[in-house]
Design an enzyme around this catalytic site. Sequence first.
Site, PDB file in Angstrom:
ATOM      1  N   SER A 155       3.538  25.720 -20.795  1.00 12.43           N
ATOM      2  CA  SER A 155       4.832  25.909 -21.677  1.00 12.43           C
ATOM      3  C   SER A 155       4.359  24.543 -22.736  1.00 12.43           C
ATOM      4  O   SER A 155       3.743  23.682 -22.211  1.00 12.43           O
ATOM      5  CB  SER A 155       6.024  25.461 -21.110  1.00 12.43           C
ATOM      6  OG  SER A 155       6.935  24.970 -22.109  1.00 12.43           O
ATOM      7  N   TYR A 168      11.186  21.486 -14.533  1.00 14.30           N
ATOM      8  CA  TYR A 168      10.709  22.497 -15.321  1.00 14.30           C
ATOM      9  C   TYR A 168       9.543  21.932 -16.089  1.00 14.30           C
ATOM     10  O   TYR A 168       8.152  22.600 -15.936  1.00 14.30           O
ATOM     11  CB  TYR A 168      11.636  23.170 -16.201  1.00 14.30           C
ATOM     12  CG  TYR A 168      10.986  24.226 -17.111  1.00 14.30           C
ATOM     13  CD1 TYR A 168      10.743  25.395 -16.405  1.00 14.30           C
ATOM     14  CD2 TYR A 168      10.265  23.929 -18.433  1.00 14.30           C
ATOM     15  CE1 TYR A 168      10.028  26.717 -17.416  1.00 14.30           C
ATOM     16  CE2 TYR A 168       9.758  25.119 -19.131  1.00 14.30           C
ATOM     17  CZ  TYR A 168       9.719  26.140 -18.639  1.00 14.30           C
ATOM     18  OH  TYR A 168       8.953  27.070 -19.483  1.00 14.30           O
TER      19      TYR A 168
END
Length: 264
Positions: A155, A168
């Site tokens: 990401s 995350y």
Amino acid sequence: MSALCRRAAGGAQPRGMDISGNTIFIPGATSGIGLALAVALHDKGNTVIVGGRRTALLERVAAEHPGIHTVALDTDDPAGIQAAAATVLAAHPDLNVLVTMAGIMRVEDWHTPETFLDTAERTVTTNVLGPIRLIAAFVEHLQTRPDATIVTVSSGLAFAPLGATPTYNASKAAIHMLSESLRLQLADTPVRVVELEPPSVQTDLMPGQADNAAAMPLAEFVDEVMTLLDTQPDATEIQVERVKFLRYGEARGDYAQVVAAVNA
């Protein structure tokens, strides 16, 4: 030869690109980026198998996208991963591409353990242990294929954190470094490691994200990814233009400004 990144005969260097004719397994592809990528790859002439834990979604995928295969899979369950891998390989022994798509993103409050620890542990299990276990289940088979690719999914937040989602961010940073390391270890095999680095994309990964005007439209993201796969055969990181603001903040020297913008 036809893997997502082709190699020169008798060598370990990529020599071109062919995004058709592969057999591709994408766990976590019953919605969002995973499903959109699965459909795009299937439309290019690949055999695509998607995995997911929700039977109803798997049935819907099979009904709405004839020709895409499905398998039940819970990436949080080590035994389930092994069973699903056996099922996939028995039905598709020519499998040559694994896309470790499954992941979750949750808001956390780290002021007290009661408000974050359970969520953090579940995030690590899904986002880090899940891909590790999936690769472990397929890596020996992939080494028997003349052209093979492992696609990991990190990401933009692996490189510039969103304060609301600490675990995350950390899990995706771990996937980035895992990808870098596996690429070194598997350099003596036919297996390439390619890291997909999405920016914020309009999906249901987080509440409200699908309608967030600041996020990248899903179709636009997948179209750009497919173009990059087709035109950048040597790429080890698949980066749409929107993610480069996050990816290269440190290199540009404006990391603090990037982090501020992400958290504005």
